[in-house]
Design a protein around this motif. Structure first.
Motif, PDB file in Angstrom:
ATOM      1  N   LEU A  20      -7.095   4.478   3.197  1.00 29.34           N
ATOM      2  CA  LEU A  20      -7.529   3.156   2.781  1.00 29.34           C
ATOM      3  C   LEU A  20      -7.583   2.277   4.027  1.00 29.34           C
ATOM      4  CD1 LEU A  20      -8.282   1.285   0.437  1.00 29.34           C
ATOM      5  CD2 LEU A  20      -5.857   0.660   0.270  1.00 29.34           C
ATOM      6  N   LEU A  80      -1.453  -1.254  -4.283  1.00 30.19           N
ATOM      7  CA  LEU A  80      -2.536  -0.289  -4.269  1.00 30.19           C
ATOM      8  C   LEU A  80      -2.024   1.026  -3.708  1.00 30.19           C
ATOM      9  CD1 LEU A  80      -5.308  -2.601  -2.755  1.00 30.19           C
ATOM     10  CD2 LEU A  80      -4.998  -2.035  -5.162  1.00 30.19           C
ATOM     11  N   ARG A 125      -8.571   5.525  -8.541  1.00 28.10           N
ATOM     12  CA  ARG A 125      -8.554   5.552  -7.085  1.00 28.10           C
ATOM     13  C   ARG A 125      -7.360   4.801  -6.503  1.00 28.10           C
ATOM     14  NH1 ARG A 125     -11.419   9.732  -6.081  1.00 28.10           N
ATOM     15  NH2 ARG A 125     -13.606   9.507  -5.463  1.00 28.10           N
ATOM     16  N   LEU A 126      -7.021   3.640  -7.053  1.00 30.46           N
ATOM     17  CA  LEU A 126      -6.133   2.723  -6.343  1.00 30.46           C
ATOM     18  C   LEU A 126      -4.869   2.302  -7.088  1.00 30.46           C
ATOM     19  CD1 LEU A 126      -8.761   0.318  -4.719  1.00 30.46           C
ATOM     20  CD2 LEU A 126      -7.583   2.246  -3.661  1.00 30.46           C
ATOM     21  N   VAL A 182      -3.398   5.003  -2.595  1.00 28.80           N
ATOM     22  CA  VAL A 182      -4.579   5.798  -2.280  1.00 28.80           C
ATOM     23  C   VAL A 182      -4.201   7.277  -2.304  1.00 28.80           C
ATOM     24  CG1 VAL A 182      -4.128   5.680   0.196  1.00 28.80           C
ATOM     25  CG2 VAL A 182      -6.451   6.075  -0.598  1.00 28.80           C
ATOM     26  N   PHE A 214       0.836  -1.197   0.000  1.00 28.28           N
ATOM     27  CA  PHE A 214       0.000   0.000   0.000  1.00 28.28           C
ATOM     28  C   PHE A 214       0.873   1.250   0.000  1.00 28.28           C
ATOM     29  CE2 PHE A 214      -2.199  -3.394   2.278  1.00 28.28           C
ATOM     30  CZ  PHE A 214      -3.362  -3.500   1.524  1.00 28.28           C
ATOM     31  N   LEU A 261     -12.475   3.227   1.419  1.00 29.41           N
ATOM     32  CA  LEU A 261     -11.867   4.547   1.563  1.00 29.41           C
ATOM     33  C   LEU A 261     -12.592   5.331   2.650  1.00 29.41           C
ATOM     34  CD1 LEU A 261     -11.607   5.319  -2.244  1.00 29.41           C
ATOM     35  CD2 LEU A 261      -9.708   4.692  -0.754  1.00 29.41           C
ATOM     36  N   PRO A 306     -14.242   1.730  -3.260  1.00 26.19           N
ATOM     37  CA  PRO A 306     -13.541   2.216  -4.458  1.00 26.19           C
ATOM     38  C   PRO A 306     -14.449   2.138  -5.685  1.00 26.19           C
ATOM     39  CG  PRO A 306     -12.179   0.671  -3.227  1.00 26.19           C
ATOM     40  CD  PRO A 306     -13.546   0.591  -2.630  1.00 26.19           C
TER      41      PRO A 306
END
Length: 261
Positions: free
Chosen positions: A191, A183, A120-121, A185, A39, A89, A99
């Protein structure tokens, strides 16, 4: 010889074996551990509308030009301590959402939805490299449809009898996460990984759509896989041996702090 008294897990009587209950079993979904995923953060993505009234006004303009708005959101599921968690989110430390977003009028449903998920991701630039960075989204079953009958905030899981022209339809899709994925954010969002029991019957905090997700996912059985790819539990699972392992909502990326909630 002394006699040992039966405990909560022991009994003087043998267990009663129930009859088979395996006909028409639901689909089994394999869930990977939260630790398999990477992340990060990326540039802010400010909200398009400064207020709820502005958002509803823009919805009305969209309806007058293009008809009913189409919105797609994803239910991304992984596990922590063999309990399903939903990735979602949080905006402004208060507002929770899945998302996804509305589709542009010219977009097809699935391609447009994948574009919203990437916005978004998906990681940007050379922030990350290696396995899981450019994996395609696997769009699964449609879990629910929510309808907005008027230019109001409330949505229904059905079209009211007196409504012939709903203003928006929102679809919730199950997203099968691969074994690994990266991912990112936006920095102005968080997230979260939220356990199912936190969502269940919790409309006061999450609203009717998100709190209904445990009901929607009850149609599946789950296999819980560890970091080595071995199945360590499956539906139905056992209790947690250590209270410290009890799942809880975690901030994965974004916001000012990265801590357990």
């Amino acid at each position: 010889m002394s006699t040992i008294a039966p405990t909560a897990t022991q009994s003087s009587r043998p267990p009663i074996i129930p009859a088979s209950f395996n006909a028409n079993q639901p689909k089994t979904i394999r869930l990977y551990p939260l630790s398999n995923y990477t992340f990060g953060t990326k540039e802010n993505q400010p909200e398009e509308d400064p207020s709820v009234l502005a958002r509803l006004h823009r919805l009305q303009e969209h309806y007058e030009q293009h008809g009913m708005r189409r919105t797609c959101e994803g239910v991304l599921v992984c596990h922590e301590h063999s309990h399903p968690h939903i990735l979602m989110l949080q905006i402004a430390n208060a507002f929770f959402k899945l998302p996804g977003d509305y589709l542009h009028p010219h977009e097809t449903e699935i391609d447009g939805f994948k574009s919203r998920l990437n916005e978004r991701l998906a990681p940007v630039g050379t922030q990350f490299s290696g396995e899981g960075v450019n994996d395609e989204w696997e769009i699964g079953d449609t879990l629910a449809q929510w309808w907005r009958p008027n230019f109001e905030t409330f949505m229904y899981p059905f079209i009211p009898a007196h409504v012939t022209r709903p203003k928006e339809c929102k679809k919730l899709y199950f997203i099968q996460l691969p074994r690994t994925k990266v991912l990112s954010v936006p920095k102005n969002m968080k997230l979260l990984a939220v356990p199912l029991f936190e969502l269940y019957d919790n409309t006061a905090r999450y609203g009717p759509q998100l709190s209904a997700i445990p009901h929607l996912l009850s149609r599946y059985n789950f296999e819980f896989v560890d970091e080595n790819g071995d199945v360590v539990a499956m539906t139905p699972g056992g209790a947690w041996g250590n209270p410290a392992d009890m799942p809880k909502t975690k901030v994965l990326a974004g916001g000012d702090e990265e801590e357990e909630v």
